[in-house]
Design an enzyme around this catalytic site. Structure first.
Site, PDB file in Angstrom:
ATOM      1  N   GLU A 261     -19.861  24.896  16.576  1.00 20.53           N
ATOM      2  CA  GLU A 261     -19.100  25.372  17.947  1.00 20.53           C
ATOM      3  C   GLU A 261     -20.133  25.762  19.096  1.00 20.53           C
ATOM      4  OE1 GLU A 261     -15.807  26.160  18.383  1.00 20.53           O
ATOM      5  OE2 GLU A 261     -14.902  25.295  16.563  1.00 20.53           O
ATOM      6  N   CYS A 295     -18.221  31.032  26.453  1.00 17.33           N
ATOM      7  CA  CYS A 295     -18.398  29.761  26.263  1.00 17.33           C
ATOM      8  C   CYS A 295     -17.539  28.690  27.062  1.00 17.33           C
ATOM      9  CB  CYS A 295     -18.724  29.374  24.976  1.00 17.33           C
ATOM     10  SG  CYS A 295     -17.230  29.662  23.892  1.00 17.33           S
TER      11      CYS A 295
END
Ligand code: NAD
Length: 519
Positions: A261, A295
Site C-alpha cells: 500500500e 496518502c
C-alpha cells in the site's frame, strides 16, 4: 512479546554499547517467530471461535483505551496545544512521559479517521466471519458433476504487518483485523515515528490478544532489516515506495507474497462547469485533513486559468472558515510529523508562487494551509508526493490535456474529478487508471468497506478493507473432492488414446454450470 527498539546512534557507536550487545545475541526475533509458528502449526488460530475472540479482544482494546489512543495521536500528530499540561497521574503520562510541551487534540479527526473506521471493520468482520470462512462452491463441468468443487479460504500462516505513521491506529489495526479474521498468526510493526501510538500499541494491545499467536515488534530500518531476513508467509506493507521496494526484495528471497500500500501524487481535475465554492470546500477539507499527511489526499489540481481565478477566493474563504484568520492557532490544524518532513515541505513552498498561506514556523513544525500557482511541471512540488498542507494548481487548456497530463505519470493511488457535467467525470474515469476514483468529492470512497482499497502500478499492489482484507490474508485453495468409484466411465481418459475418446473428454471438460448427472 515486545521487541524493543535498539539504542540510540551514540549508544550503538560506543564499544560495548547496545549494538555490540545486540550483535552478540543470536537473533532478537527468532524465539518469538518460532513461538508463533508453533502456535500456527498446532492449528490454534484456525477455529472461528478463536478468531472471533481475537477480534472481540481488539475491539475491547480500542474501546477501553480510546482516550489513551486519542492522546497518543494528539502527541504524534500535534493537533492542538492544550493550555494545561496533562495531569501527571493521567494514563498517557504513565506511558508517554514526553518532556516539554504537551499537546492535546480535538478528537474529531482521530475519531473519524482512526477509531471509528477500525471499530466498524472489527464489527463487520465479527458479523460476517463464518460466512467469509465458508467454502465457496464453484461451477463444474460434465467430468466433475458428481464431485465437490470449492475454494477454501486458508490462513497463510505467519504474517507481518508493517505500518506507517500518518494514521498510526487505522493503518496498523485495520490490516490486523483482516489478518486475525483470516486465522493467521501476526507480527505487527507500528511506525517508530508515531512514537506515542507505537507505545500504546506495544504495551497495551498484546494484553487483549493471544500472545502465543500475536506479537508487536518495534524498530526502524536497522531492526527491520534483521526482521525481514526471516521467512514470513505473507507481508502486508503500508508506506513509501522507497521502503516498499526494500520490503518486496526481501520478500522475494523467500518467495513471500506481498501487499504493498504505497503513495504517490493524486491528481484532481476541476472542470470549468462547477460551483467553485463547493469544490473549494471539499478540496480544502481533504487536502488539509491531518495536515495534508494523507496518502489519498488530492496532491495537485488541474484546471483552466479561468477556473483557477474562481477557485482561489473560494479556497481562501474555505481555509478561513475552517481554520480562522490565523490557522496557526486553530485547534483543528495539526503539525508536521518530523523535522525532516518539515524541512522538505518548507523547501516545496519555494515552488511556483504562493497564492494563499505560505507561512511556516520551524519551532512548531507548522506549515500554513497553502495554495501554489504558476507551478512548472518540472519543479520539485510536481515531482514528489507532497504529503503536507500544500496544494499546487497546474493550468491545463482542456479536459484532453488534463487526461494526457495524468496518463503521462505513474498510476496514482486515488484520482478525483469535479464537474457538474456527469459526462466529464465519466470521461476522466474511463480514460485514466488509478487505485481508486471519486467523482465530485475527496476520499469519501474510503468510508465504504464494500470497496477495495489499494493502489495500482507505482501506487501499490493488492487491496484490503472489509471482506477484501479477509481475502487478502487468505490463501484461496482450489479443492476438488472426487468420488472414488465410477472408474469405468472415468477410464475414457487413459491410453490407448483414440479420436473418439478425445472428443468425449474435451466435451466433458468444457466449462459449464451443468446440473446433468449422466456421467
Ligand atoms: P516509510 O516507508 O518510511 O515507513 C513505513 C514503515 O516501514 C515504518 O513502519 C518503518 O519503520 C518501516 N521501514 C522503514 N525503513 C525500513 C526498511 N529499510 N525496511 C523495512 N521497513 C522499513 O513510510 P512513512 O513515512 O511511515 O509513511 C508515509 C508514506 O506512506 C507515504 O509515501 C504515504 O503515501 C504512504 N502511505 C500509503 C498508504 C496507503 O494506504 N497506500 C497509507 C498511508 C501512507
Amino acid at each position: 512479546m515486545i521487541h524493543k527498539r535498539q539504542g540510540s546512534k551514540a549508544e550503538q557507536g560506543r564499544p560495548g554499547g547496545r549494538a555490540a550487545w545486540q550483535g552478540l545475541r543470536m537473533d532478537p526475533f527468532a524465539d518469538t517467530l518460532r513461538r508463533l509458528r508453533e502456535a500456527f502449526s498446532a492449528g490454534r488460530t484456525r477455529p472461528a471461535e478463536f478468531r472471533a475472540a481475537q477480534l472481540r479482544g481488539l475491539g475491547r482494546f480500542l474501546q477501553e483505551h480510546k482516550q489513551l489512543l486519542q492522546e497518543a495521536l494528539a502527541q504524534d500528530l500535534h493537533k492542538q496545544e492544550h493550555s494545561q499540561p496533562a495531569p501527571a497521574s493521567g494514563p498517557l503520562h504513565m506511558l508517554c512521559p514526553l518532556p516539554g510541551r504537551f499537546w492535546l487534540q480535538s478528537a474529531f479527526e482521530s475519531e473519524v479517521s482512526e477509531i471509528s473506521i477500525t471499530q466498524s471493520e472489527i464489527n463487520l468482520a465479527l458479523r460476517n466471519l463464518r460466512a467469509w470462512m465458508k467454502d465457496e462452491k464453484v461451477p463444474k463441468n460434465l467430468a466433475t458433476q458428481l464431485d465437490s468443487a470449492f475454494i477454501r479460504k486458508e490462513p497463510f500462516g505467519l504474517v507481518l504487518v508493517i505500518a506507517p505513521w500518518n494514521y498510526p491506529v487505522n493503518l496498523t489495526l485495520v490490516p490486523l483485523v483482516g489478518a486475525l479474521a483470516a486465522g493467521n498468526c501476526v507480527v505487527l510493526k507500528p511506525s517508530e515515528f508515531s512514537r506515542s501510538t507505537e507505545k500504546v500499541l506495544a504495551e497495551m494491545l498484546p494484553r487483549y490478544l493471544d500472545q502465543s499467536c500475536f506479537a508487536v515488534v518495534l524498530g526502524g530500518p536497522q531492526e527491520m532489516g534483521q526482521l525481514l531476513e526471516h521467512k514470513f508467509d505473507y507481508i502486508f506493507f503500508t508506506g513509501s515506495s522507497r521502503v516498499g521496494r526494500i520490503v518486496m526484495s526481501a520478500a522475494a528471497k523467500h518467495l513471500t507474497p506481498v501487499t504493498l500500500e504505497l503513495g504517490g501524487k493524486n491528481p484532481c481535475y476541476v472542470d470549468d462547469n462547477c460551483d467553485p465554492q463547493t469544490v473549494a470546500n471539499r478540496l480544502a477539507w481533504f487536502r488539509y485533513f491531518n495536515t495534508g499527511q494523507t496518502c489519498v489526499a488530492p496532491d495537485y489540481v488541474l484546471c483552466s486559468p479561468d477556473t483557477q481565478e474562481r477557485l482561489l477566493p473560494a479556497l481562501q474563504s474555505a481555509i478561513t472558515r475552517f481554520y480562522g484568520e490565523d490557522p496557526r492557532s486553530s485547534p483543528n490544524l495539526g503539525r508536521i510529523i518530523s523535522d525532516k518532513h518539515f524541512q522538505r515541505l518548507r523547501g516545496l513552498l519555494g515552488c511556483g508562487r504562493v497564492a494563499i498561506g505560505g507561512q511556516s514556523d520551524e519551532s512548531e513544525r507548522y506549515i500554513a494551509p497553502t495554495v501554489l500557482v504558476d507551478v512548472e511541471e518540472t519543479e520539485p512540488v510536481m515531482q514528489e508526493e507532497i504529503f503536507g498542507p500544500i496544494l499546487p494548481i497546474v493550468n491545463v487548456r482542456s479536459l484532453d490535456e488534463a487526461i494526457d497530463f495524468i496518463n503521462r505519470r505513474e498510476k496514482p493511488l486515488a484520482l478525483y474529478a469535479f464537474s457538474n457535467n456527469k459526462q466529464v467525470v465519466k470521461r476522466v474515469l474511463a480514460q485514466t487508471s488509478s487505485g481508486s476514483f471519486c467523482g465530485n468529492d475527496g476520499f469519501m470512497h474510503l468510508t465504504l468497506d464494500s470497496l477495495p482499497f489499494g493502489g495500482v502500478g507505482a501506487s501499490g499492489m493488492g487491496s484490503y478493507h472489509g471482506k477484501f482484507s479477509f481475502d487478502t490474508f487468505s490463501h484461496h485453495r482450489a479443492c476438488l473432492l472426487r468420488c472414488p468409484g465410477m472408474e469405468k466411465i472415468y477410464s475414457i481418459r487413459y491410453p490407448p488414446y483414440s479420436p473418439r475418446k478425445l472428443r468425449v473428454l474435451l466435451m466433458a471438460m468444457e466449462a459449464r454450470g451443468c446440473s446433468c448427472t449422466l456421467l
